[in-house]
Design a protein around this motif. Sequence first.
Motif, mmCIF file in Angstrom:
data_model
loop_
_atom_site.group_PDB
_atom_site.id
_atom_site.type_symbol
_atom_site.label_atom_id
_atom_site.label_comp_id
_atom_site.label_asym_id
_atom_site.label_seq_id
_atom_site.Cartn_x
_atom_site.Cartn_y
_atom_site.Cartn_z
ATOM 1 N N ALA A 232 -59.073 42.615 -6.562
ATOM 2 C CA ALA A 232 -59.803 43.691 -5.869
ATOM 3 C C ALA A 232 -60.888 43.121 -4.952
ATOM 4 C CB ALA A 232 -60.420 44.630 -6.892
ATOM 5 N N GLY A 233 -61.496 42.032 -5.392
ATOM 6 C CA GLY A 233 -62.565 41.400 -4.601
ATOM 7 C C GLY A 233 -62.036 40.647 -3.397
ATOM 8 N N ASN A 234 -60.710 40.538 -3.308
ATOM 9 C CA ASN A 234 -60.116 39.841 -2.173
ATOM 10 C C ASN A 234 -59.503 40.765 -1.138
ATOM 11 O OD1 ASN A 234 -60.272 36.793 -2.253
ATOM 12 N ND2 ASN A 234 -59.916 37.349 -4.396
ATOM 13 N N VAL A 235 -59.635 42.082 -1.376
ATOM 14 C CA VAL A 235 -59.192 43.040 -0.351
ATOM 15 C C VAL A 235 -60.207 42.964 0.786
ATOM 16 C CG1 VAL A 235 -58.834 45.491 0.154
ATOM 17 C CG2 VAL A 235 -58.128 44.564 -2.060
ATOM 18 N N PRO A 236 -59.747 42.757 2.012
ATOM 19 C CA PRO A 236 -60.704 42.653 3.098
ATOM 20 C C PRO A 236 -61.385 43.987 3.382
ATOM 21 C CG PRO A 236 -58.442 42.524 3.933
ATOM 22 C CD PRO A 236 -58.349 42.582 2.443
ATOM 23 N N PRO A 237 -62.605 43.944 3.862
ATOM 24 C CA PRO A 237 -63.457 42.784 4.100
ATOM 25 C C PRO A 237 -64.084 42.278 2.802
ATOM 26 C CG PRO A 237 -64.643 44.806 4.599
ATOM 27 C CD PRO A 237 -63.270 45.222 4.199
ATOM 28 N N LYS A 238 -64.134 40.953 2.639
ATOM 29 C CA LYS A 238 -64.665 40.382 1.401
ATOM 30 C C LYS A 238 -66.192 40.250 1.450
ATOM 31 C CE LYS A 238 -62.345 36.629 0.069
ATOM 32 N NZ LYS A 238 -61.300 35.549 0.022
ATOM 33 N N ALA A 239 -66.796 40.430 0.278
ATOM 34 C CA ALA A 239 -68.249 40.217 0.180
ATOM 35 C C ALA A 239 -68.566 38.759 0.474
ATOM 36 C CB ALA A 239 -68.714 40.560 -1.232
ATOM 37 N N ASN A 240 -69.668 38.538 1.164
ATOM 38 C CA ASN A 240 -70.138 37.174 1.399
ATOM 39 C C ASN A 240 -71.544 37.244 1.978
ATOM 40 O OD1 ASN A 240 -70.554 34.532 2.060
ATOM 41 N ND2 ASN A 240 -68.944 34.405 3.616
ATOM 42 N N LEU A 241 -72.497 36.686 1.265
ATOM 43 C CA LEU A 241 -73.886 36.741 1.739
ATOM 44 C C LEU A 241 -74.215 35.572 2.674
ATOM 45 C CD1 LEU A 241 -75.888 37.799 -1.470
ATOM 46 C CD2 LEU A 241 -74.403 39.164 -0.011
ATOM 47 N N GLY A 242 -73.293 34.621 2.783
ATOM 48 C CA GLY A 242 -73.535 33.475 3.667
ATOM 49 C C GLY A 242 -74.842 32.781 3.318
ATOM 50 N N ASP A 243 -75.603 32.438 4.351
ATOM 51 C CA ASP A 243 -76.880 31.750 4.114
ATOM 52 C C ASP A 243 -78.054 32.742 4.074
ATOM 53 O OD1 ASP A 243 -77.082 32.551 6.718
ATOM 54 O OD2 ASP A 243 -77.393 30.548 7.564
ATOM 55 N N SER A 257 -78.789 40.723 13.666
ATOM 56 C CA SER A 257 -77.661 41.229 12.882
ATOM 57 C C SER A 257 -78.152 42.209 11.815
ATOM 58 C CB SER A 257 -76.948 40.058 12.193
ATOM 59 O OG SER A 257 -76.066 40.547 11.210
ATOM 60 N N VAL A 258 -77.295 43.182 11.484
ATOM 61 C CA VAL A 258 -77.636 44.114 10.411
ATOM 62 C C VAL A 258 -76.944 43.712 9.108
ATOM 63 C CG1 VAL A 258 -77.991 46.025 12.016
ATOM 64 C CG2 VAL A 258 -75.735 45.697 10.959
ATOM 65 N N MET A 259 -76.218 42.591 9.148
ATOM 66 C CA MET A 259 -75.505 42.138 7.954
ATOM 67 C C MET A 259 -76.257 40.963 7.317
ATOM 68 S SD MET A 259 -72.884 44.195 7.823
ATOM 69 C CE MET A 259 -71.735 43.462 6.665
ATOM 70 N N ILE A 260 -76.157 40.860 5.989
ATOM 71 C CA ILE A 260 -76.890 39.812 5.272
ATOM 72 C C ILE A 260 -76.523 38.418 5.792
ATOM 73 C CG2 ILE A 260 -77.181 38.709 3.010
ATOM 74 C CD1 ILE A 260 -76.999 41.463 1.717
ATOM 75 N N ASP A 261 -75.223 38.225 6.066
ATOM 76 C CA ASP A 261 -74.774 36.892 6.502
ATOM 77 C C ASP A 261 -74.952 36.658 8.003
ATOM 78 O OD1 ASP A 261 -72.819 38.503 7.597
ATOM 79 O OD2 ASP A 261 -71.133 37.529 6.577
ATOM 80 N N GLY A 262 -75.514 37.636 8.690
ATOM 81 C CA GLY A 262 -75.744 37.462 10.129
ATOM 82 C C GLY A 262 -74.573 37.891 10.995
ATOM 83 N N GLY A 263 -73.505 38.453 10.372
ATOM 84 C CA GLY A 263 -72.291 38.818 11.138
ATOM 85 C C GLY A 263 -72.344 40.207 11.753
ATOM 86 N N GLU A 264 -71.162 40.634 12.245
ATOM 87 C CA GLU A 264 -70.996 41.957 12.860
ATOM 88 C C GLU A 264 -71.045 43.051 11.802
ATOM 89 O OE1 GLU A 264 -70.093 43.096 16.225
ATOM 90 O OE2 GLU A 264 -71.214 41.202 16.441
ATOM 91 N N PHE A 265 -71.531 44.237 12.174
ATOM 92 C CA PHE A 265 -71.598 45.345 11.210
ATOM 93 C C PHE A 265 -70.218 45.732 10.685
ATOM 94 C CE2 PHE A 265 -71.268 49.967 10.353
ATOM 95 C CZ PHE A 265 -72.009 49.965 9.186
ATOM 96 N N ASP A 266 -70.134 45.868 9.370
ATOM 97 C CA ASP A 266 -68.930 46.369 8.703
ATOM 98 C C ASP A 266 -69.412 47.116 7.458
ATOM 99 O OD1 ASP A 266 -66.753 46.636 6.885
ATOM 100 O OD2 ASP A 266 -65.679 45.010 7.895
ATOM 101 N N GLY A 267 -69.223 48.435 7.466
ATOM 102 C CA GLY A 267 -69.777 49.263 6.390
ATOM 103 C C GLY A 267 -69.241 48.908 5.012
ATOM 104 N N ALA A 268 -67.921 48.635 4.932
ATOM 105 C CA ALA A 268 -67.332 48.302 3.628
ATOM 106 C C ALA A 268 -67.886 46.968 3.124
ATOM 107 C CB ALA A 268 -65.811 48.236 3.741
ATOM 108 N N LYS A 269 -68.043 46.015 4.056
ATOM 109 C CA LYS A 269 -68.590 44.717 3.644
ATOM 110 C C LYS A 269 -70.057 44.855 3.224
ATOM 111 C CE LYS A 269 -69.182 39.896 4.998
ATOM 112 N NZ LYS A 269 -70.620 39.809 4.753
ATOM 113 N N ALA A 270 -70.805 45.677 3.959
ATOM 114 C CA ALA A 270 -72.225 45.854 3.613
ATOM 115 C C ALA A 270 -72.354 46.382 2.180
ATOM 116 C CB ALA A 270 -72.898 46.808 4.599
ATOM 117 N N TYR A 271 -71.468 47.336 1.808
ATOM 118 C CA TYR A 271 -71.490 47.861 0.434
ATOM 119 C C TYR A 271 -71.178 46.752 -0.565
ATOM 120 C CZ TYR A 271 -69.856 50.090 -3.843
ATOM 121 O OH TYR A 271 -69.664 50.431 -5.172
#
Length: 396
Positions: A232-243, A257-271
């Motif tokens: 389930a954790g591998n269904v994209p988009p995957k969680a990743n806090l990066g640096d 960026s509005v994402m923890i890892d500095g990437g593009e906004f993705d609501g499912a990933k943000a959750y």
Amino acid sequence: FRQAERPSNAEGAATQSAFAKQPLQTSSASAFANGGLKLTHAARPEQRSVRAVAQKISAAVSTAAPAQGERQAQSAKKAVDTKRTVIITGASSGLGLATAKKLAKSGEWHVILACRDFLKAEKAAKAAGLPKDSYTTLHVDLSSLESVRQFVKHFRATERKLDVLVANAAVYKPTAKEPVFTAEGFELSVGTNHLGHFLLVNLLLEDLEKNREAKPRVIIVGSITGNTNTLAGNVPPKANLGDLSGLAAGISEKSASVMIDGGEFDGAKAYKDSKVCNMLTVRELHRRFHDKTGITFSSLYPGCIAETGLFREHYSLFKTLFPLFQKYVTKGYVSEDTAGERLAQVVSDPKLGASGNYWSWNNDQSSFVNDVSDEVADSTKGQKLWEVSEKLVGLK
Ligand code: LMG
Ligand code: NDP
Ligand code: PMR
């Protein structure tokens, strides 16, 4: 859009809490009247001052609904009862409501329904059949740090000892094309699910610590979808806090960026990222405070509760197929009632008293300590998340 609603919510918080405080006088008065004074703590000097504040506030609020005041009075009177007290955020639907129901009906718990929509919570509690004197609704909007601070004040004014805090509320924006923001300007999912709860837990630690002999607990609800060591954790988009560079820069409209890892906004990933934060926070709380305070810190995955309000913004086809998929294909489906029983175990079962764990359940309903993903187990990341979050919520 949500931001535009906020000022009226904040106003609502002040008004509702004034209602909530009003009964303190009523209950004290009845303590005098029935001669039960010596057994109550109504005459303590600090309560007198609380009462004075409550009187001032209630004098300022001339529109208090009598029925509501009466019910709140009954709740406040129970401040002297022997029940244990649990705060559950987001108890107006889904898992939070099911857990509140289970605990309130046990007769052993007084449940504080910590909700952003006071009326919705009241209606939900009534519809769920929560006994009248088993709960108190207090307003909190976790997408406003000011509201979180107000909530803590209002909770303290009830003079209840705090036994357990459950950080359950969450928002999920799977179909959002653009980010929305909290009152302080953080991306909504991480701002609400992680930062709002991070502040709430930190502020209430001292209340829990004071109640050490009662073996207090803090629970932050996690999820399988934030753990990349699962299918389930591998269904994209995957969680990743990066640096954590995006978070450190403020995940706001103004930052890169509005994402923890500095990437593009993705609501499912943000959750999913916010759930990683929730689980990392539990582990860091355990590391920092368990030995010192005796508090038990836990997280859990209650199963896939595929029909809750969490999916309210998902496509309607998804809402139709997803429960079927979970029931018949993954077999990960659980009802709200079953999930509520599981979370209630983490709240009150002595068998689930060990700290620092991520709990899951087998199909035969037995609980076990589950493994977390490498990212959630990364204590260096946990410490960094803690330090960045402390700054963002104004604790440092
Ligand atoms: C993204 O979509 C969204 O774009 C994004 O906004 C965000 O929401 C994100 O993670 C959240 O998801 C991901 C997208 C593809 O997923 C979907 O849109 C599909 C929804 C899945 C839910 C339903 C699946 C349909 C299955 C129907 C089964 C009905 C069962 C009834 C059985 C009755 C029996 C009596 O996500 C991806 O990861 C892409 C991968 C796509 C592969 C899809 C493969 C499906 C695998 C499992 C299905 C097997 C079905 C077999 C049926 C056997 C029945 C016995
Ligand atoms: P629901 O949407 O039913 O419940 C979420 C609750 O959070 C609602 O009461 C909602 O209030 C409240 N809430 C949302 N935003 C705020 C806010 N800003 N301030 C205060 N309260 C807020 O979803 P679930 O019951 O499914 O979710 C509960 C928890 O379970 C979440 O932490 C979720 O991540 C977790 N979870 C859920 C799974 C599932 O399959 N459903 C699986 C794994 C974990 P309102 O009623 O006003 O909207
Ligand atoms: Mg997932 C194999 C088991 C499994 C489990 C237990 C879940 C739970 N999911 C599983 C598998 C799959 N899911 C597969 C194979 C797919 C591709 C078809 C899939 C898809 C999927 C989507 C699109 N699943 C989802 C979504 C969502 O939008 C939900 C989500 O990610 O919310 C963040 C979701 C979930 N799946 C779960 C659980 C528990 C969720 C939702 C809630 C959460 O984690 O809080």
